[in-house]
Scaffold this motif. Structure first.
Motif, PDB file in Angstrom:
ATOM      1  N   THR A  33       0.854  -1.186   0.000  1.00  0.00           N
ATOM      2  CA  THR A  33       0.000   0.000   0.000  1.00  0.00           C
ATOM      3  C   THR A  33       0.891   1.236   0.000  1.00  0.00           C
ATOM      4  N   GLY A  34       0.426   2.282  -0.639  1.00  0.00           N
ATOM      5  CA  GLY A  34       1.160   3.544  -0.663  1.00  0.00           C
ATOM      6  C   GLY A  34       0.691   4.466   0.447  1.00  0.00           C
ATOM      7  N   THR A  35       1.379   5.582   0.619  1.00  0.00           N
ATOM      8  CA  THR A  35       1.062   6.486   1.719  1.00  0.00           C
ATOM      9  C   THR A  35      -0.292   7.181   1.559  1.00  0.00           C
ATOM     10  N   SER A  36      -0.796   7.337   0.370  1.00  0.00           N
ATOM     11  CA  SER A  36      -2.095   7.994   0.206  1.00  0.00           C
ATOM     12  C   SER A  36      -3.254   6.999   0.273  1.00  0.00           C
ATOM     13  N   PHE A  37      -2.950   5.701   0.365  1.00  0.00           N
ATOM     14  CA  PHE A  37      -3.982   4.665   0.352  1.00  0.00           C
ATOM     15  C   PHE A  37      -4.545   4.418   1.749  1.00  0.00           C
ATOM     16  N   VAL A  38      -5.859   4.292   1.846  1.00  0.00           N
ATOM     17  CA  VAL A  38      -6.536   3.889   3.076  1.00  0.00           C
ATOM     18  C   VAL A  38      -7.582   2.855   2.683  1.00  0.00           C
ATOM     19  N   GLY A  39      -7.604   1.730   3.393  1.00  0.00           N
ATOM     20  CA  GLY A  39      -8.577   0.688   3.113  1.00  0.00           C
ATOM     21  C   GLY A  39      -7.915  -0.663   3.010  1.00  0.00           C
ATOM     22  N   PRO A  40      -8.678  -1.682   2.615  1.00  0.00           N
ATOM     23  CA  PRO A  40      -8.123  -3.019   2.483  1.00  0.00           C
ATOM     24  C   PRO A  40      -7.479  -3.223   1.116  1.00  0.00           C
ATOM     25  N   LYS A  41      -6.407  -3.993   1.089  1.00  0.00           N
ATOM     26  CA  LYS A  41      -5.721  -4.334  -0.161  1.00  0.00           C
ATOM     27  C   LYS A  41      -5.344  -5.804  -0.073  1.00  0.00           C
ATOM     28  N   THR A  42      -5.646  -6.572  -1.093  1.00  0.00           N
ATOM     29  CA  THR A  42      -5.348  -7.995  -1.129  1.00  0.00           C
ATOM     30  C   THR A  42      -4.263  -8.247  -2.165  1.00  0.00           C
ATOM     31  N   VAL A  43      -3.264  -9.037  -1.794  1.00  0.00           N
ATOM     32  CA  VAL A  43      -2.165  -9.367  -2.690  1.00  0.00           C
ATOM     33  C   VAL A  43      -1.756 -10.813  -2.426  1.00  0.00           C
ATOM     34  N   THR A  44      -1.366 -11.518  -3.473  1.00  0.00           N
ATOM     35  CA  THR A  44      -0.875 -12.889  -3.336  1.00  0.00           C
ATOM     36  C   THR A  44       0.638 -12.878  -3.482  1.00  0.00           C
ATOM     37  N   VAL A  45       1.320 -13.517  -2.530  1.00  0.00           N
ATOM     38  CA  VAL A  45       2.781 -13.581  -2.548  1.00  0.00           C
ATOM     39  C   VAL A  45       3.225 -15.026  -2.352  1.00  0.00           C
ATOM     40  N   THR A  46       4.384 -15.356  -2.889  1.00  0.00           N
ATOM     41  CA  THR A  46       4.988 -16.660  -2.649  1.00  0.00           C
ATOM     42  C   THR A  46       6.143 -16.449  -1.687  1.00  0.00           C
ATOM     43  N   LEU A  47       6.029 -17.043  -0.510  1.00  0.00           N
ATOM     44  CA  LEU A  47       7.043 -16.891   0.524  1.00  0.00           C
ATOM     45  C   LEU A  47       8.022 -18.059   0.465  1.00  0.00           C
ATOM     46  N   LYS A  48       9.300 -17.717   0.454  1.00  0.00           N
ATOM     47  CA  LYS A  48      10.373 -18.709   0.458  1.00  0.00           C
ATOM     48  C   LYS A  48      10.948 -18.805   1.868  1.00  0.00           C
ATOM     49  N   THR A  49      11.724 -19.826   2.111  1.00  0.00           N
ATOM     50  CA  THR A  49      12.348 -20.020   3.411  1.00  0.00           C
ATOM     51  C   THR A  49      13.249 -18.841   3.748  1.00  0.00           C
ATOM     52  N   GLY A  50      13.110 -18.309   4.963  1.00  0.00           N
ATOM     53  CA  GLY A  50      13.946 -17.197   5.407  1.00  0.00           C
ATOM     54  C   GLY A  50      13.190 -16.255   6.314  1.00  0.00           C
ATOM     55  N   LYS A  51      13.795 -15.105   6.562  1.00  0.00           N
ATOM     56  CA  LYS A  51      13.217 -14.095   7.447  1.00  0.00           C
ATOM     57  C   LYS A  51      12.668 -12.945   6.606  1.00  0.00           C
ATOM     58  N   TYR A  52      11.490 -12.484   6.969  1.00  0.00           N
ATOM     59  CA  TYR A  52      10.835 -11.383   6.281  1.00  0.00           C
ATOM     60  C   TYR A  52      10.619 -10.227   7.240  1.00  0.00           C
ATOM     61  N   ARG A  53      10.615  -9.035   6.670  1.00  0.00           N
ATOM     62  CA  ARG A  53      10.358  -7.823   7.453  1.00  0.00           C
ATOM     63  C   ARG A  53       9.256  -7.047   6.761  1.00  0.00           C
ATOM     64  N   TYR A  54       8.289  -6.594   7.526  1.00  0.00           N
ATOM     65  CA  TYR A  54       7.267  -5.691   6.999  1.00  0.00           C
ATOM     66  C   TYR A  54       7.437  -4.357   7.725  1.00  0.00           C
ATOM     67  N   TYR A  55       7.246  -3.262   6.997  1.00  0.00           N
ATOM     68  CA  TYR A  55       7.545  -1.948   7.557  1.00  0.00           C
ATOM     69  C   TYR A  55       6.914  -0.846   6.733  1.00  0.00           C
ATOM     70  N   CYS A  56       6.954   0.349   7.296  1.00  0.00           N
ATOM     71  CA  CYS A  56       6.540   1.571   6.618  1.00  0.00           C
ATOM     72  C   CYS A  56       7.812   2.274   6.143  1.00  0.00           C
ATOM     73  N   THR A  57       7.901   2.615   4.866  1.00  0.00           N
ATOM     74  CA  THR A  57       9.110   3.272   4.365  1.00  0.00           C
ATOM     75  C   THR A  57       9.256   4.692   4.891  1.00  0.00           C
ATOM     76  N   VAL A  58       8.134   5.309   5.253  1.00  0.00           N
ATOM     77  CA  VAL A  58       8.165   6.675   5.786  1.00  0.00           C
ATOM     78  C   VAL A  58       8.600   6.665   7.255  1.00  0.00           C
ATOM     79  N   HIS A  59       8.163   5.668   7.980  1.00  0.00           N
ATOM     80  CA  HIS A  59       8.454   5.525   9.411  1.00  0.00           C
ATOM     81  C   HIS A  59       9.012   4.118   9.651  1.00  0.00           C
TER      82      HIS A  59
END
Length: 69
Positions: A33-59
């Motif tokens: 999602t981008g900084t101007s977006f508000v609401g639900p967003k659905t996305v399909t991803v393929t996760l591989k073995t390892g560590k993942y990080r989710y974050y806000c690029t602004v904060h």
């Protein structure tokens, strides 16, 4: 902890001052999602073995991690 494979993520972005970005094996800083977006967003991803990080690029202190086996 998650098993590797395909997942459908639903991100409910409640603020237009943040975004949701995912980084990990095979997913390089994918902004879901981008900084101007508000609401639900659905996305399909393929996760591989390892560590993942989710974050806000602004904060970048608004973040978390999870492990895929």
């Amino acid at each position: 902890m998650l098993r590797h494979g395909k997942y459908t993520l639903v991100v409910s972005d409640k603020a237009n001052i943040h975004n949701f970005t995912l980084n990990g094996p095979g997913i390089k800083n994918k902004m879901i999602t981008g900084t101007s977006f508000v609401g639900p967003k659905t996305v399909t991803v393929t996760l591989k073995t390892g560590k993942y990080r989710y974050y806000c690029t602004v904060h970048p202190f608004v973040s978390g991690t999870f492990k895929v086996t």
